[in-house]
Scaffold this active site. Sequence first.
Site, short mmCIF file in Angstrom:
data_model
loop_
_atom_site.label_atom_id
_atom_site.label_comp_id
_atom_site.label_asym_id
_atom_site.label_seq_id
_atom_site.Cartn_x
_atom_site.Cartn_y
_atom_site.Cartn_z
N GLY A 45 -5.84 6.41 -10.89
CA GLY A 45 -5.12 6.13 -9.66
C GLY A 45 -5.74 6.97 -8.58
N GLU A 46 -4.91 7.66 -7.85
CA GLU A 46 -5.42 8.55 -6.80
C GLU A 46 -4.83 9.94 -7.06
OE1 GLU A 46 -7.82 7.62 -4.71
OE2 GLU A 46 -7.81 9.74 -4.19
N SER A 47 -5.70 10.88 -7.40
CA SER A 47 -5.19 12.18 -7.85
C SER A 47 -4.42 12.91 -6.76
CB SER A 47 -6.32 13.05 -8.40
OG SER A 47 -7.33 13.23 -7.45
N CYS A 76 -9.79 9.08 -15.70
CA CYS A 76 -10.18 9.08 -14.29
C CYS A 76 -9.30 10.06 -13.48
CB CYS A 76 -10.14 7.65 -13.78
SG CYS A 76 -11.26 7.41 -12.40
N ILE A 133 -14.61 3.66 -11.80
CA ILE A 133 -14.11 3.30 -10.47
C ILE A 133 -13.91 4.57 -9.65
CG2 ILE A 133 -12.29 2.13 -9.17
CD1 ILE A 133 -11.67 0.54 -11.76
N ARG A 134 -14.78 4.78 -8.67
CA ARG A 134 -14.75 6.02 -7.88
C ARG A 134 -14.46 7.20 -8.81
NH1 ARG A 134 -10.70 6.27 -4.93
NH2 ARG A 134 -9.64 4.47 -5.82
N HIS A 169 -12.58 4.05 -17.50
CA HIS A 169 -11.31 3.36 -17.75
C HIS A 169 -11.43 2.49 -19.01
CE1 HIS A 169 -9.26 4.16 -13.88
NE2 HIS A 169 -10.49 4.18 -13.39
N GLU A 171 -9.10 1.28 -20.59
CA GLU A 171 -8.02 0.28 -20.55
C GLU A 171 -8.42 -0.97 -19.76
OE1 GLU A 171 -8.30 2.90 -18.71
OE2 GLU A 171 -7.43 2.58 -16.71
N1 GLN Z 1 -11.29 8.86 -6.96
C1 GLN Z 1 -9.98 9.00 -7.51
C2 GLN Z 1 -9.48 10.43 -7.34
O1 GLN Z 1 -10.22 11.28 -6.96
C3 GLN Z 1 -9.95 8.63 -8.98
C4 GLN Z 1 -10.23 7.17 -9.13
C5 GLN Z 1 -9.62 6.54 -10.33
O2 GLN Z 1 -8.71 7.05 -10.97
N2 GLN Z 1 -10.05 5.33 -10.60
O3 GLN Z 1 -8.35 10.71 -7.58
#
Ligand code: GLN
Length: 188
Positions: A45-47, A76, A133-134, A169, A171
């Site tokens: 997600g987005e940390s 991630c 993903i990023r 990921h 999943e």
């Molecule tokens: N770039 C996101 C972060 O720094 C992590 C990306 C992800 O969980 N797919 O939180």
Amino acid sequence: MIGLLGLQGDYAAHGRMLEALGVESRVVKKPEQLAEIDGLIFPGGESTTLIKLMDSWDWWAPLEGFAAAKPVFGTCAGMILLAKSVSNPPQKSLALIDIDVERNGYGRQIDSFEGTGSFGVNGQTRELPMVFIRAPRISRVGAGVEALAECRGDVVMARQGNVLVASFHPELTDDLGVHRYFVEMIGQ
Ligand code: GLN
């Protein structure tokens, strides 16, 4: 019963992987629910968003207590939360596994990619599809940490005791190997 930390991110996809393995899961939205589960998945997600939510609802101490007793698995952004030290930019973390991670460590050109890496657990190494993903890059692996998968020269999955992390990921692929490994950790 495996919990899926349901604050933000792609926790539902982990639930589908566990279902395919015949393992029950439950979305955990309140710290009290940690008492009902045997292991916990921290999704991507987005940390920064996850940290804000964890601050608002006092998740830090309950999560530390849970991980001291039972297995946890972070993918991630979930891995970023579990790492000892975070850069680009620095931010706080639970520091439950002795690795350093660099957020968005794969640069702008290839910030998301699908690849194949090597996955080595239980004395067997095989190819594994991986979706990044990023993704954070693991920039240091401590002496007490086991490297379990590599891709493009980097460690991308690691374990220290009850704590498992992956920068990719699993999943989002149809390979159940990583989730099966986490289920085995819980059974041990
Ligand atoms: N770039 C996101 C972060 O720094 C992590 C990306 C992800 O969980 N797919 O939180």
